[in-house]
Scaffold this active site. Sequence first.
Site, short mmCIF file in Angstrom:
data_model
loop_
_atom_site.label_atom_id
_atom_site.label_comp_id
_atom_site.label_asym_id
_atom_site.label_seq_id
_atom_site.Cartn_x
_atom_site.Cartn_y
_atom_site.Cartn_z
N SER A 93 0.26 -8.25 -3.47
CA SER A 93 -0.70 -9.24 -3.97
C SER A 93 -2.12 -8.73 -4.09
O SER A 93 -2.98 -9.44 -4.63
CB SER A 93 -0.67 -10.48 -3.07
N ALA A 156 12.80 -14.58 -3.11
CA ALA A 156 12.72 -13.76 -1.90
C ALA A 156 13.92 -13.91 -0.98
O ALA A 156 14.23 -13.01 -0.20
CB ALA A 156 11.44 -14.08 -1.14
N TYR A 191 -0.96 -21.22 -2.20
CA TYR A 191 -0.79 -19.88 -2.78
C TYR A 191 0.49 -19.83 -3.60
O TYR A 191 1.57 -20.19 -3.13
CB TYR A 191 -0.72 -18.86 -1.65
N SER A 192 0.38 -19.38 -4.86
CA SER A 192 1.54 -19.31 -5.74
C SER A 192 1.43 -18.10 -6.66
O SER A 192 0.49 -17.98 -7.45
CB SER A 192 1.65 -20.58 -6.59
N ASN A 193 2.39 -17.22 -6.56
CA ASN A 193 2.42 -16.05 -7.43
C ASN A 193 2.54 -16.42 -8.90
O ASN A 193 2.08 -15.69 -9.78
CB ASN A 193 3.59 -15.15 -7.02
N GLY A 337 -1.79 -7.92 0.62
CA GLY A 337 -0.58 -7.93 -0.17
C GLY A 337 0.67 -7.63 0.62
O GLY A 337 0.67 -6.74 1.47
#
Length: 382
Positions: A93, A156, A191-193, A337
């Site tokens: 990240s 994941a 938090y969101s990718n 990250g």
Amino acid sequence: MPKFTLAVAAVLALAGLGTAATLTSTPPAAEAATIRHDAVQQQLDALAKGNSFPGAIATVRDRSGRVRTYTAGVADLTTHAPIARDSRVRIGSNTKPFTATVVLQLVGEGKVDLDAPIDKYLPGMVRGDGLDGRRITVRQILQHTSGIPDYDDVLAGDYLKLQHVYWEPRELVDVALKHKASFPPGTSWEYSNTNYILAGLLVQKVTGRPIGEEITRRVIDRIGLRDTYWPALGDQTIAGPHPHGYYKTTPTGRNVDVTELEPSPGWSAGAMISTPADLNRFFTALINGKLLRPAQLKQMLTTVPAPDLDVTPGGRYGLGIAARPLPCGGYAWGHGGDIFGFETRNEVTTDGREAALAVTSMPTTEADAKRVAGALDTALCQ
């Protein structure tokens, strides 16, 4: 990539920062002897003991401007080779601040409006249960206040089956959009990718060029990051010297070598490769105004509370950068990250301190995550 435990805080008084060469004022043998008794080295040695982290590497610039690189553990559990001081790692990240920087450069060029809906640039892409791209702004995408779910929460869980599977960015977005919105846009933080996959797609739509090419041209080449790169399509390796990365499903489980993996599930949210030294150079250049115009830098460093950001309290999040009060006083800026095989943690301060460290496995317990965060605190506060 997976949720990170990072660090740094909301102070906009930016001081001049610089980088320094590795310490050479004392003979190598004397320096090595000094480092072995250094508090940072002791922290890294402790991280590398036991089954949690096979290896660790850190580059630190202290209050006096002295730069040192530390290593602990081994680069390879089979050969027990030592970790090279110029080792590259997957930064997960920590890719996000690079992506956010490019978006904000486009804002400064008048090509993107932070407060325009993402639908203006990616029409019709964001639609789902409680999700409408006509009501979610570019700013909310970069600040994780969009309410868009994280595709990584889905992928994941079955990682080893997906280790070598290629994903198109749009596929990652579609995985997330199958789920209900986490909250109405702008009302909370999560938090969101997925947000940063959308940011990468935005860059490509506006520039007409691949996001990796834009990051390379606008950031990496501009400030001379010699050991940082965006992996080529299909490249599952790490070029240059690097430790092996390991993955285990439980704290006491077997370490599986995942050094070679398909980085596309990270893409503009987590695909890049770098070194601790280059991460320090990047964040120092960023907060020192070398990459963004003053108006866009001010926007980047305007933060909102991010309560689940870190294993330590007080975290806040700007636009692709985070903030945290240091235990020794003051604040630091950075990111962090996690990607299978590696974790990176890094921060810089406005008085010139820098610290970036990497371990060669993601933490599997909160206690291990806190140990990594504690090592970073030691590096910045010694």
